[in-house]
Every structure is written in C-alpha cells, then in structure tokens.
Design a protein around this motif. Structure first.
Motif, PDB file in Angstrom:
ATOM      1  N   VAL A 174       0.827  -1.213   0.000  1.00 36.87           N
ATOM      2  CA  VAL A 174       0.000   0.000   0.000  1.00 36.87           C
ATOM      3  C   VAL A 174       0.863   1.267   0.000  1.00 36.87           C
ATOM      4  CG1 VAL A 174      -2.094  -0.979   1.012  1.00 36.87           C
ATOM      5  CG2 VAL A 174      -0.256  -0.212   2.515  1.00 36.87           C
ATOM      6  N   LEU A 175       2.128   1.111   0.404  1.00 34.39           N
ATOM      7  CA  LEU A 175       3.070   2.240   0.368  1.00 34.39           C
ATOM      8  C   LEU A 175       4.336   1.772  -0.331  1.00 34.39           C
ATOM      9  CD1 LEU A 175       3.914   5.154   1.341  1.00 34.39           C
ATOM     10  CD2 LEU A 175       4.869   4.043   3.370  1.00 34.39           C
ATOM     11  N   GLU A 176       4.699   2.444  -1.420  1.00 32.33           N
ATOM     12  CA  GLU A 176       5.927   2.105  -2.146  1.00 32.33           C
ATOM     13  C   GLU A 176       6.762   3.370  -2.295  1.00 32.33           C
ATOM     14  OE1 GLU A 176       4.656  -0.549  -5.734  1.00 32.33           O
ATOM     15  OE2 GLU A 176       2.903   0.549  -5.007  1.00 32.33           O
TER      16      GLU A 176
ATOM     17  N   ILE B  18       0.921   5.789  -2.648  1.00 36.48           N
ATOM     18  CA  ILE B  18      -0.054   5.267  -1.689  1.00 36.48           C
ATOM     19  C   ILE B  18      -1.176   4.651  -2.515  1.00 36.48           C
ATOM     20  CG2 ILE B  18      -1.746   5.880   0.076  1.00 36.48           C
ATOM     21  CD1 ILE B  18       0.133   8.102   0.991  1.00 36.48           C
ATOM     22  N   ASN B  19      -1.401   3.360  -2.282  1.00 34.90           N
ATOM     23  CA  ASN B  19      -2.411   2.649  -3.092  1.00 34.90           C
ATOM     24  C   ASN B  19      -2.192   2.889  -4.592  1.00 34.90           C
ATOM     25  OD1 ASN B  19      -3.726   1.563  -0.830  1.00 34.90           O
ATOM     26  ND2 ASN B  19      -4.908   3.441  -0.536  1.00 34.90           N
ATOM     27  N   ARG B  20      -0.909   2.766  -5.008  1.00 32.32           N
ATOM     28  CA  ARG B  20      -0.484   2.869  -6.424  1.00 32.32           C
ATOM     29  C   ARG B  20      -0.512   4.283  -6.982  1.00 32.32           C
ATOM     30  NH1 ARG B  20       2.056  -1.765  -6.808  1.00 32.32           N
ATOM     31  NH2 ARG B  20       0.806  -3.584  -6.347  1.00 32.32           N
TER      32      ARG B  20
ATOM     33  N   THR C 140      -3.450  13.045   2.816  1.00 32.21           N
ATOM     34  CA  THR C 140      -4.271  12.343   3.816  1.00 32.21           C
ATOM     35  C   THR C 140      -5.548  11.800   3.182  1.00 32.21           C
ATOM     36  OG1 THR C 140      -5.297  14.407   4.550  1.00 32.21           O
ATOM     37  CG2 THR C 140      -3.435  13.656   5.826  1.00 32.21           C
ATOM     38  N   GLU C 141      -6.054  12.494   2.177  1.00 38.68           N
ATOM     39  CA  GLU C 141      -7.289  12.036   1.533  1.00 38.68           C
ATOM     40  C   GLU C 141      -7.088  10.769   0.704  1.00 38.68           C
ATOM     41  OE1 GLU C 141      -8.620  15.549  -0.487  1.00 38.68           O
ATOM     42  OE2 GLU C 141      -9.804  16.244   1.226  1.00 38.68           O
ATOM     43  N   THR C 142      -5.819  10.412   0.418  1.00 43.75           N
ATOM     44  CA  THR C 142      -5.571   9.155  -0.306  1.00 43.75           C
ATOM     45  C   THR C 142      -5.579   7.954   0.641  1.00 43.75           C
ATOM     46  OG1 THR C 142      -3.186   9.372  -0.097  1.00 43.75           O
ATOM     47  CG2 THR C 142      -4.166  10.241  -2.112  1.00 43.75           C
ATOM     48  N   GLY C 143      -5.751   8.207   1.957  1.00 48.28           N
ATOM     49  CA  GLY C 143      -5.838   7.088   2.901  1.00 48.28           C
ATOM     50  C   GLY C 143      -4.704   7.018   3.895  1.00 48.28           C
ATOM     51  N   LEU C 144      -4.148   8.202   4.248  1.00 44.36           N
ATOM     52  CA  LEU C 144      -3.009   8.240   5.174  1.00 44.36           C
ATOM     53  C   LEU C 144      -3.417   8.882   6.491  1.00 44.36           C
ATOM     54  CD1 LEU C 144       0.207   7.746   5.053  1.00 44.36           C
ATOM     55  CD2 LEU C 144       0.329  10.223   4.918  1.00 44.36           C
ATOM     56  N   GLY C 145      -3.038   8.260   7.604  1.00 48.88           N
ATOM     57  CA  GLY C 145      -3.179   8.855   8.930  1.00 48.88           C
ATOM     58  C   GLY C 145      -1.794   9.165   9.457  1.00 48.88           C
ATOM     59  N   HIS C 146      -1.660  10.215  10.262  1.00 46.30           N
ATOM     60  CA  HIS C 146      -0.324  10.634  10.694  1.00 46.30           C
ATOM     61  C   HIS C 146      -0.351  11.062  12.165  1.00 46.30           C
ATOM     62  CE1 HIS C 146       3.119  13.823  10.335  1.00 46.30           C
ATOM     63  NE2 HIS C 146       3.534  12.709  10.879  1.00 46.30           N
TER      64      HIS C 146
ATOM     65  N   LYS D 266      -4.935  -3.029   8.068  1.00 48.43           N
ATOM     66  CA  LYS D 266      -4.315  -1.724   7.799  1.00 48.43           C
ATOM     67  C   LYS D 266      -2.794  -1.862   7.857  1.00 48.43           C
ATOM     68  CE  LYS D 266      -8.439   0.072   7.958  1.00 48.43           C
ATOM     69  NZ  LYS D 266      -9.104   0.491   6.724  1.00 48.43           N
ATOM     70  N   ALA D 267      -2.104  -0.895   7.263  1.00 47.92           N
ATOM     71  CA  ALA D 267      -0.632  -0.883   7.311  1.00 47.92           C
ATOM     72  C   ALA D 267      -0.194   0.165   8.327  1.00 47.92           C
ATOM     73  CB  ALA D 267      -0.081  -0.550   5.935  1.00 47.92           C
TER      74      ALA D 267
END
Length: 511
Positions: free
Chosen positions: A256-258, A316-318, A330-336, A452-453
């Motif tokens: 999910v993260l590259e 994030i998610n390709r 953050t809207e692509t699915g990231l929490g911090h 989740k990752a």
C-alpha cells in the motif's frame, strides 16, 4: 530526618477540577526522588506549585525546615529551587550564554558583560560534565544539548534543588545514558533532585525513593531498592500492566506504500534522504529503527506532504503523492501521528473538541456549505475522549491545558478514528506512561489485524522489537537492513543503527 523540601497536604484546583488532592512529598538532601504517575495524574501541577507557577488552595511548603510562600519562580530561584521543564524555554536565535543569563544579565560600563558570563558558563559546564559550548546558537544544537542548557540555567542561578519534568521524553538512548551520568555528578556535588517520570527502568536505575500519585491523590512513597517495575506499574495505574503486547503473526497483503529512490534535503539544504527504497504492506507493522538525526523526520515529512522532496516517488495505493499538499495526501488514505505533537499535531489554543476534527472539519457531518456544525463536532469529540481515555475536564478545554500524554491520546484517537489504510506513527508513545503505552500498542496491533498498514518510527528499541513485524534500520538517510524482530537482538539492532554492520547492497527494503 533532614528534608530539604517538604510539600505537606498540597491541594490545587482548576475551576473545580482537583488536580492535587492533599498530596505530601518529602525530599531528602542528596537523593534522587522520583515522582511517578500516569499522564494527567497531577505530577507537573505539583511541581509547578513548588516552582511558584501555581498557588495551592491548601497545604504547606517547607524549604530546609522553614515554612515558605513561593509566589513566583523568582522566589523559587532565591530559595535554591530550579526547574527543567518538559518543553524547553529557550530562544532559538540566542546563544547558549545569552539564554542562560536572560533576566540575570550583569553589565560592565552599561553593556551586557557577555565575556564574563561565558567564562562562568564554561566553568559550570566543566564542573558538572555538561560539555556545552557557551557560544553555540540554540538553533544549531541537538535537543539533548538544549536540555543541558536548561540545566546550566538553573545551576547558573545557584539552584541546589533541581526539578526535572519528564527529562528523557525527547532524548535518544545515548543521550539518556549521558543524562543519568549528569544526575550522578549533580548528586555528588551536593544537589538534590526531583525527577518527574513514568519510565520505570530509569527509576530503578537512578532513583533512591519514589512517590506515586494516581488521579491527583498520593498513593505512597517507597524505597526503590525494596520494589520492582511490576509493583510500581500497579501502584501507578491501579491494575496489573502487561509490558509485552501479545499478538498473532501478521498476514501481510498487498503493497500500500511504495517508496522508490527518494531524495530529500533537510532544513539546512543538506541531503538527509539519499535514494531511499521502502515498501509497506497491508496487515503489517513495519518499524523504522535508527538513532535520531538519520533522516527519519525528513522521510516522514516527505511521505505526508510536509516537506518537498527532490526526486523519487511515494505511492499510496499505487498513486504517486510525492509533493502533493498534506490534505491531498491524507485524503488518499493516510493517517499521521506526528513526532512533534505541538508543531504538527494540535492547535494548542483550540479546544480539544475542535482538535478532534482538524483533519475532517470541512467534511459532512461537521460542516455543510462551509458552515460548521459544532453540535456534531463536540458529540464526536465526547465519543473519542471516552474511547481513548483522554483525561480532560471537558471537550471544551483548550488543548494546551492537557498533559502531554493526554494530548497524544487525543491525536491518536483522531487519526485511528479516520480509519486510514496507512497509519504513520512517529514516536507514538513518547511521554506516555506504561498503562497508556500498553493501550496504544494494542490499538496499533488492532489496526494491523484489521488489514491496515502501520509505519512505526520510534527511538525506543523495546517498542520497535515488541510491536513490529519487520524492522527497517535507517542510517544516514538510507535503509541499511531489514530484519525480523524474532531473529534479531537489541545489540544487533544497535550495531546496525550505528552503521557498523551495513548489509550488502541488494538486500534491499523489499526483502
């Protein structure tokens, strides 16, 4: 019995909220006395009373047997009491010496006598083994060195009773060792120390006695050589605590993260991340281990959009999110969960309720056509405060009024509640007590178990070993090894973190 400090039956209230409920603490000459308690138990409040920042509603303070009224910090200084606060009170653009003499300047011919002050600072620094350069600028020295400047400030003012508020919360393991050595030197030189902490290992190593407070009440004082970490943890939180979090083996899914060939410069324009490669899969916790200053901050800021990268890609998610604004990332699915909760985690002058929706306030149900729905905001805040055990008088309390640990729990609650695909947790338990650490670790593992990752960045080696499924070691801006926590030791990790055992190129981050 000669006590240098006696705080007898101290009561301190804030708008009806009782922070200290008839607490007694007695400090002997030449001892290191720990003040132990959960986040929000009232430790800092009690010491702020001793330092004159707060006035108690009830109780008596004696210094060297004499009853005193400490109306402000200058009175405390005059009585020989100095305090090193958790959040340092230094002016970045000033030198070490300028910070130390601030408010106590001596003049020669109408001009501040910096030369004499520098000589005095150098002398004190050498006497106590502090090794601080009096002419260095605060903005150019490490956090550990800044703390030594705060210690020097108290010694320069003649303190022989020193209060340390969570002094190791922001230090690397090496700096903690050095600080403990400084404590021992201070005691040898006739000083007495009160250490506010919730790190049991440090109490066992360096303290003589420990006073435990829980939810504002004094639980008792014990000799360190007659107790153990398990008993202290139970006294502190009122129940048994698990030090090692149980977890089943991870079942990682898709990437999910590259991160590929990422290059990032630090604030001074120096290359901090040098062509770094890393991948993170759904359903795993990847720990990043490294000594502070090896590029961790720049890596996190590049992923989250807080810092521009020079080149490379972060997917994030390709989807490549490199150099997108933080909100888009953050809207692509990231929490911090940021490592600096005050700088990037909270708006301190907003209520805790408002802080709970910092990432989502512009979305339904919290706003409609640009108009905020405060009822929904505070309903949500109440739920999160309850679920994440955030100790606060109410959801309308300003964020700055909460203890550091409760501020951290609020941020973690907010980020987990958003249900992100990837959660970046940077120093998530910094400044937290054992009960809260256990709670946070369980939450991170829960996220993993829900597919989740989690990217965990921490200077606490036991945390990295305990929680991670894989460990990536960062050294001078590169990932130098990826290891399995079940097959490594803290000693091996320590060697890798020091760069002394760099793995062959090719054993890359996608192992």
């Amino acid at each position: 019995m000669e006590y240098v400090i006696e705080m007898l039956n101290i009561r301190k209230e804030f708008s009806g909220f009782v922070a200290n409920d008839n607490i007694t603490l007695q400090l002997k000459k030449g001892e290191i006395h720990a003040l132990l308690g959960e986040n929000g138990a009232g430790k800092s409040t009690l010491m702020n009373v001793l330092f004159g920042l707060y006035q108690p509603e009830k109780g008596e303070i004696k210094v060297k047997g004499e009853t005193v009224k400490i109306t402000d910090p200058n009175v405390a200084n005059d009585l020989g009491i100095g305090m090193v606060h958790q959040h340092f009170m230094l002016v970045d653009t000033f030198t070490v010496t300028e910070n130390i003499i601030l408010g106590k300047e001596t003049t020669k011919g109408g001009v501040i006598d910096i030369k004499t002050a520098e000589d005095e600072v150098r002398k004190i620094s050498e006497r106590y083994g502090l090794a601080v350069d009096p002419q260095a600028k605060i903005s150019n020295i490490s956090v550990g060195m800044q703390q030594r400047v705060e210690i020097l400030k108290t010694l320069y003012r003649g303190a022989d009773i020193l209060i340390f508020d969570e002094p190791t919360a922001v230090l690397t393991p090496q700096e903690i060792k050095e600080l403990i050595q400084i404590f021992k030197t201070l005691i040898k030189e006739g000083k007495s120390i009160i250490l506010i902490t919730h790190k049991l290992k440090e109490i066992m190593e360096v303290c003589d006695r420990v006073t435990v407070i829980r939810k504002g009440k004094g639980i008792g004082t014990v000799n360190v050589n007659e107790t153990n970490p398990t008993d202290l943890a139970s006294l502190m939180v009122g129940r048994d605590v698990e030090f090692k979090t149980e977890k089943i083996d991870a079942t990682p899914g898709v990437e999910v993260l590259e991160i590929e060939n990422l290059k990032v410069k630090d604030s001074r324009g120096v290359q901090a991340i040098k062509g770094l490669n890393l991948s993170l899969r759904a359903g795993e916790i990847l720990g990043i281990a490294g000594v502070d200053g090896n590029g961790q901050t720049e890596l996190i800021e590049a992923i989250t959009g807080l810092r521009k990268a020079e080149s490379g890609s972060v997917k994030i998610n390709r989807k490549n999110v490199l150099n997108l604004p933080p909100r888009k990332v953050t809207e692509t699915g990231l929490g911090h969960i940021p490592q600096d909760r005050h700088k990037h985690g909270l708006v301190l002058n907003y209520t805790i309720g408002e802080n709970m929706v910092l990432q989502t306030y512009y979305q339904k149900p919290f706003s409609k056509s640009g108009v905020m729905n405060f009822k929904k905001i505070y309903d949500k805040a109440r739920n999160l405060i309850s679920e994440f055990d955030v100790r606060t008088p109410s959801e309308y309390t300003l964020a700055r009024a909460l203890s550091g640990g409760n501020q951290q729990k609020a941020i973690i609650g907010r980020e987990i509640d958003r249900n992100p695909d990837i959660l970046i947790a940077a120093q998530p338990t910094r400044g937290l007590d054992v009960g809260a650490i256990e709670f946070i670790h369980k939450r991170l593992i829960e996220q993993r178990d829900q597919g989740k990752a989690v990217l965990l960045v921490s200077f606490e080696l036991d945390e990295i070993m305990n929680v991670s499924d894989r460990i990536a070691v960062i050294y001078e801006g590169e990932i130098v090894a990826i290891v399995d926590p079940k097959e490594t030791t803290e000693q091996e990790l320590g060697l890798l973190m020091a760069g002394s055992k760099k793995k062959e190129a090719g054993e890359d981050a996608n192992v």
